[in-house]
Design an enzyme around this catalytic site. Structure first.
Site, PDB file in Angstrom:
ATOM      1  CG  ASP A  81     -15.466 -27.552  -6.408  1.00 31.15           C
ATOM      2  OD1 ASP A  81     -15.223 -26.356  -6.199  1.00 31.15           O
ATOM      3  OD2 ASP A  81     -14.635 -28.332  -6.914  1.00 31.15           O
ATOM      4  CB  SER A  82     -16.268 -24.099  -9.664  1.00 26.92           C
ATOM      5  OG  SER A  82     -14.943 -24.452  -9.282  1.00 26.92           O
ATOM      6  CB  CYS A 135     -15.812 -24.113  -4.401  1.00 25.07           C
ATOM      7  SG  CYS A 135     -15.088 -23.016  -5.646  1.00 25.07           S
ATOM      8  CD  GLU A 145     -11.085 -29.587 -13.152  1.00 25.96           C
ATOM      9  OE1 GLU A 145     -11.414 -29.212 -14.292  1.00 25.96           O
ATOM     10  OE2 GLU A 145     -11.741 -29.331 -12.118  1.00 25.96           O
ATOM     11  CB  CYS A 161      -7.361 -24.866  -4.552  1.00 27.51           C
ATOM     12  SG  CYS A 161      -8.305 -25.518  -5.969  1.00 27.51           S
ATOM     13  CG  HIS A 178      -9.000 -28.955  -8.201  1.00 28.58           C
ATOM     14  ND1 HIS A 178     -10.082 -28.179  -7.894  1.00 28.58           N
ATOM     15  CD2 HIS A 178      -9.273 -29.542  -9.401  1.00 28.58           C
ATOM     16  CE1 HIS A 178     -10.981 -28.284  -8.861  1.00 28.58           C
ATOM     17  NE2 HIS A 178     -10.513 -29.101  -9.792  1.00 28.58           N
TER      18      HIS A 178
END
Length: 283
Positions: free
Chosen positions: A7-8, A70, A153, A187, A189
């Site tokens: 993942d990024s 991702c 994040e 996504c 996240h």
């Protein structure tokens, strides 16, 4: 040989967590390109280059199968890498968009994603392809949510300040299509915002009811369990790959960010402490 998960940033940890719960005996390497995140607003050329560098790194570390956990990388780099950059006899690279789309059954579908994933229209193309094969119609509406990843994040996703941006993007989505019955969290996240998203959808249903209208039950699609089951099924169909994967139940964490920073932030996504290794990638 190991399974690589890329993942990024940190969101792919939500995918890795579900995969390891379902397939705990395999050995894994997680690579987060945190130093160059986020990918969502970058060009195709940059995302493709960064993703290919990560794939090459994981291959050199002994990964036989790599999951691009991702959505942006899956949308903008996966197909090119599969078609031009790898030998499938030595390495397989899979994404998260196709298995997610295969789990969708609604007719008014909302996609919440990064700007890069929205611009790629990967979900639109995959959903239309699926519905054409089934001879079914659907309405697909996309909504970019650029502030969600930074909120998550930074650990602010459960704060009251996050409520504004959850309301902002969901309101904009429903204004485009008030009949949405399926919501894709496009996504990795976004599952961390799931409590607030569910609360908003529940409140929306109540508000429409108070106005004498009705809102159909909205199914929210998050990717972790879906990708984990898809990987299990893939391995059951491809014994040539499954047979060479090692089974010691280990997991290494690699990051292009400082390891201490990764370890602290990873706790937002995992219910366990990790000890990551700092790597240099693309240099």
């Amino acid at each position: 040989m190991k399974i690589g998960v890329f993942d990024s940033g940190y969101g792919g940890l939500t995918i890795l967590d579900k995969i390891r719960q379902l397939l705990p005996t395999y050995d894994y390497i997680y690579l987060g390109d945190n130093a160059r995140a986020p990918y969502g607003s970058r060009s195709f050329e940059v995302i493709y280059s960064y993703t290919l560098q990560a794939v090459r790194y994981l291959e050199a570390e002994g990964c036989r199968l790599i999951i691009l956990a991702c959505n942006t990388a899956s949308a903008k780099a996966l197909r090119t890498i599969q078609q031009h950059d790898i030998d499938p006899d030595r390495l397989r690279v899979l994404g998260v968009i196709r298995p997610t789309v295969e789990a969708v059954s609604g007719h008014h579908i909302g996609v919440l994603a990064t700007q890069g994933t929205v611009q790629s229209e990967s979900y639109v193309l995959e959903l239309k392809k699926q519905r054409t094969e089934k001879d079914e119609e659907c309405v697909i509406t996309q909504q970019a949510c650029p502030m969600w990843v930074p909120l998550i994040e930074s650990g602010e996703h459960l704060s009251q300040g996050a409520d504004y941006f959850v309301d902002k993007y969901l309101t904009e989505l429903w204004q485009k299509d008030p009949l949405i019955d399926t919501l894709i969290l496009g996504c990795t996240h976004y599952p961390l915002l799931l409590p607030k998203i569910r609360e908003w959808v529940k409140g929306k249903a109540q508000r429409t009811k108070d106005k004498g209208q009705s809102l159909s039950a909205v199914r929210i699609i998050e990717q972790g369990d879906i990708v984990a089951r898809s990987l299990r099924d893939y391995l059951s169909r491809h014994n040539d790959i499954a047979s060479v994967l090692s089974h010691e139940g280990t997991c290494r964490y690699l990051t292009s960010e400082q390891a201490e920073t990764f370890n602290r932030s990873a706790g937002i996504f995992l219910n366990t402490l990790v000890s990551a290794e700092h790597i240099r990638i693309g240099i």
